[in-house]
Each structure stands twice: as structure tokens, then as C-alpha cells.
Write a protein that holds these residues in place. Structure first.
Motif, mmCIF file in Angstrom:
data_model
loop_
_atom_site.group_PDB
_atom_site.id
_atom_site.type_symbol
_atom_site.label_atom_id
_atom_site.label_comp_id
_atom_site.label_asym_id
_atom_site.label_seq_id
_atom_site.Cartn_x
_atom_site.Cartn_y
_atom_site.Cartn_z
ATOM 1 N N PRO A 238 0.418 -1.008 0.023
ATOM 2 C CA PRO A 238 -0.190 0.308 -0.661
ATOM 3 C C PRO A 238 1.077 1.359 0.216
ATOM 4 N N ILE A 239 1.798 1.454 0.108
ATOM 5 C CA ILE A 239 3.026 2.583 0.683
ATOM 6 C C ILE A 239 3.326 2.846 -0.829
ATOM 7 N N LEU A 240 3.735 1.681 -1.023
ATOM 8 C CA LEU A 240 4.386 1.690 -3.221
ATOM 9 C C LEU A 240 3.231 2.520 -3.756
ATOM 10 N N ILE A 241 1.613 2.219 -3.814
ATOM 11 C CA ILE A 241 0.741 2.474 -4.653
ATOM 12 C C ILE A 241 0.591 3.547 -4.105
ATOM 13 N N GLN A 242 0.402 4.315 -2.728
ATOM 14 C CA GLN A 242 0.041 5.773 -2.609
ATOM 15 C C GLN A 242 1.267 6.569 -3.096
ATOM 16 N N VAL A 243 2.209 5.917 -2.815
ATOM 17 C CA VAL A 243 3.300 7.083 -3.244
ATOM 18 C C VAL A 243 3.461 6.952 -4.740
ATOM 19 N N TYR A 244 2.734 6.279 -5.638
ATOM 20 C CA TYR A 244 3.706 6.342 -6.969
ATOM 21 C C TYR A 244 1.896 6.978 -7.667
ATOM 22 N N PHE A 245 1.187 6.677 -6.818
ATOM 23 C CA PHE A 245 -0.714 7.363 -7.026
ATOM 24 C C PHE A 245 -1.022 8.692 -7.125
ATOM 25 N N ASN A 246 0.033 9.571 -5.332
ATOM 26 C CA ASN A 246 -0.097 11.400 -5.107
ATOM 27 C C ASN A 246 0.613 11.559 -6.160
ATOM 28 N N ALA A 247 1.955 11.251 -6.378
ATOM 29 C CA ALA A 247 3.626 11.764 -7.682
ATOM 30 C C ALA A 247 2.611 11.972 -8.456
ATOM 31 N N GLY A 248 1.786 10.953 -9.418
ATOM 32 C CA GLY A 248 1.026 10.729 -10.443
ATOM 33 C C GLY A 248 -0.010 11.984 -10.538
ATOM 34 N N LEU A 249 -0.730 12.137 -9.250
ATOM 35 C CA LEU A 249 -2.069 12.595 -9.279
ATOM 36 C C LEU A 249 -1.668 14.272 -9.596
ATOM 37 N N ALA A 250 -0.254 14.477 -8.705
ATOM 38 C CA ALA A 250 0.234 16.079 -8.412
ATOM 39 C C ALA A 250 0.492 15.642 -9.630
ATOM 40 N N TYR A 251 1.984 15.117 -10.262
ATOM 41 C CA TYR A 251 2.393 15.352 -11.556
ATOM 42 C C TYR A 251 1.460 16.220 -12.964
ATOM 43 N N VAL A 252 0.288 15.619 -13.245
ATOM 44 C CA VAL A 252 -0.700 15.407 -13.936
ATOM 45 C C VAL A 252 -1.431 16.772 -14.049
#
Length: 350
Positions: A253-267
Motif C-alpha cells: 500500500p505504501i508503494l501504491i500510495q507514493v506512485y498514485f499521489n506523485a502521479g496525481l500531483a504531476y498530472v
């Protein structure tokens, strides 16, 4: 880019392995180093973090901080991800994976504690190491500094209520000593030292002296990063060897959370037309965690040997390699990013 920087991922991997092996073979040495702390803040790690971030802070011209308002889109996106999305997305992922999918492989009496640890980890945005990630993406340093300072101010009033809401507790014991000391150690003191060095260099040798100093200090930052890795993984070498499955499951869940939030902010930065030099650090700040505060809060609330403390420690273990992968994605996708920015003239401005 130097050979050392080009193969940074390899050096990181080697330092992780070295840390785990040394921590398992010589745990007593790391216990001694780990005990050198004040309010749950490890002082040797703090010194290494100074060596990491001071060269980045020397680059910052405080006279130019007033212009950071032009990046209001990036500031808005980062605040939205950090405080309106990240803690709640982690709570959801914890309930889905730890409370559901992985429940059968985890100790039943620690399920709720693991989830609590994940929430504590996500409720505190990163403060110090994000300067390293921002520098690796050629991020706008004034934006990074102002965003970190703003998050610190918000954390003082928002950390306890957000965690209390998600944990369902009426009151959360916030380790204020850790919070205040961490802000002082990782932000205030390094800024003062860096700006003192910057003024001295400019006064004695001008911009040429500043450039020469930064060229020499750059590798020092990366060496300090690698040394920090050896320490962090050495501290937890025994736990990694003893509970590899639990740590691997908590990492999901930590990995999913990192990539999800990083991707959301980037987009979101791309959609709003923000410059790439702001979108990079925005994504990294949105994804990374203030693990010192999270670990201290978990120990304070649930105890040193609790599942919550272990969950926050897993966040420590994967922070650097995962954030380096986000840095790689941000750098490699710059051309794609700038094709989608509404005002291309702003996209590459640093």
C-alpha cells in the motif's frame, strides 16, 4: 552528469544491501548509533541530512522568494494532494490491503495497528529530503523551500486532527518535541548555515566562487544520501531478516500510495499549465513522507514493538529507492509533460 550520478541507482542498491547485512551482523553498533537521539530524532542521521540539503539551500537566493507566488498553481496542487488526498488514500489502501487482501498472512492482533501506522506515515508531508529529490529533477528551489515551509506550518495544526479523524480517536498525542526539533534541525538551522555560506562566498569571490563551491559540494550531498541509507537499513537489519513477509506486504500500500499521489500531483500540474520545474518537486513533495515524525508518533501512541511502529519503519526503508524512481519518471517524461502545458514558454523555465 558525472559517472557517480549516472549510476546512483546502483550505489543506492549496494548501500541498501550493505546496511541490511551490517545491521544483521553487527546490530550492537547500530543500536549504539541509533540511541544518539533527542525526542526520537536521530542526531547522526540529522547531520547527514544537513550534508545532503545544505548545498541545495546554498543555491537559493532569498531575495527571489517573493516571486514564488507566480507558481500558485503548483502550491495549490501540492497542498491539495498532501492534505485532501494523501492521508485518506492511504487509509483506504490500508483497509483494502492490510485489513482485507493480506489479512490471512499477517498477525491478527496487529492488523489495526499496521493500518494506524500507515495513516500516521501519510499524514505528515516530507520536509528535509525533498530538497534532494527536487535538486535531482532540476526543480525550482524557491518553490520547494516555500512549499516545505508552508507544509510545516500546516502540519503543526492539521496533523493531530487528520490522524484523529482517520483513526477514530478523540485525541491524538502528537510528539511536539519531535515536530519542533525536526523543523529546527532539518529546515531552520540548514537554511541559516546555507545562507551564511552563500553570503560569504559571494562577498569574497562573487558568483564564480559560489559556482566552484557548489560543484565541490554536489557529490558530498550524494555521499551523505548513501551513508544515510546504510544507517537506516542498518538500524532495521534485524527486523528485515526476521519479518521479510510482513515488511513486503506492508510495502504494497505504501508503494501504491507514493506512485498514485506523485502521479496525481504531476498530472494536475500539467493540466493547470504549471512549469515542469515546479511540477517535479510538487509531485515529489506530494508523495514523500516525514518519516521521523511518523515513527515517533507511532511509538508514542502504540509502543516501540507495535505493528504501527513497524509500518512507519517500512516507510523509512522504501523512501529513498522509491523516490529515486519517481525522480527518474519525472526526468524522463519532461518532453511529454511540456507538450501538454498550455503555455509552452513557461514549461521549461527554471
Amino acid at each position: 552528469m558525472s559517472v557517480f550520478e549516472r549510476y546512483l541507482t546502483l550505489w543506492v542498491a549496494l548501500c541498501i544491501v550493505a546496511g541490511v547485512v551490517l545491521g544483521h551482523l553487527a546490530p550492537g553498533v547500530f543500536h549504539i548509533v541509533g540511541a544518539v537521539e533527542v525526542a526520537q530524532v536521530n542526531l547522526p542521521v540529522a547531520v547527514l541530512i544537513w550534508l545532503m540539503i545544505v548545498p541545495m539551500l546554498i543555491k537559493i537566493d532569498f531575495a527571489a522568494l517573493g516571486a514564488v507566488g507566480k507558481h500558485w498553481r503548483g502550491i495549490g496542487v501540492t497542498l491539495f494532494v498532501n492534505w485532501a488526498v494523501k492521508p485518506f488514500s492511504m487509509a483506504l489502501l490500508g483497509w483494502v490491503f492490510i485489513g482485507g487482501v493480506f489479512r490471512g498472512w499477517l498477525p491478527a492482533n496487529q492488523i489495526d495497528s499496521y493500518i494506524a501506522g500507515l495513516i500516521l506515515l501519510a499524514a505528515a508531508p516530507c520536509t528535509a529530503m525533498v530538497f534532494v529529490w527536487s535538486n535531482l529533477t532540476k526543480g525550482e528551489p524557491h518553490f520547494t523551500l516555500s512549499q516545505v515551509a508552508l507544509n510545516d506550518a500546516i502540519m503543526v495544526v492539521a496533523f493531530a486532527p487528520v490522524v484523529g479523524l482517520l483513526l477514530g480517536l478523540s485525541a491524538i498525542t502528537v510528539p511536539w518535541g519531535t515536530l519542533v526539533l525536526s523543523v529546527g534541525l532539518y529546515i531552520i538551522i540548514p537554511v541559516i548555515v546555507a545562507q551564511g555560506l552563500r553570503r560569504r562566498l559571494l562577498a569574497t569571490g562573487g558568483s564564480a566562487a559560489l559556482d566552484r563551491a557548489l560543484a565541490k559540494l554536489g557529490p558530498l550531498s550524494l555521499v551523505a544520501l548513501l551513508a544515510t541509507l546504510v544507517l537506516l537499513f542498518g538500524f532495521q537489519g534485524e527486523a528485515i531478516v526476521a519479518q521479510p513477509l510482513v515488511i513486503a506486504l506492508l510495502a504494497v500500500p505504501i508503494l501504491i500510495q507514493v506512485y498514485f499521489n506523485a502521479g496525481l500531483a504531476y498530472v494536475l500540474n500539467r493540466v493547470t499549465g504549471e512549469a515542469h520545474c515546479v511540477a517535479g518537486p510538487s509531485a515529489l513533495i506530494g508523495a514523500s513522507n516525514f518519516f521521523e515524525l511518523a515513527v515517533a508518533a507511532a511509538i508514542s501512541l502504540f509502543g516501540f514493538s507495535s505493528g504501527a511502529a513497524l509500518a512507519t519503519v517500512v516507510g523509512v526503508l522504501i523512501e529513498v529507492p522509491v523516490m529515486l524512481s519517481v525522480v527518474w519518471i519525472v526526468n524522463r517524461s519532461k518532453t511529454w509533460y511540456e507538450r501538454g502545458v498550455s503555455d509552452p514558454s513557461r514549461a521549461g523555465r527554471a
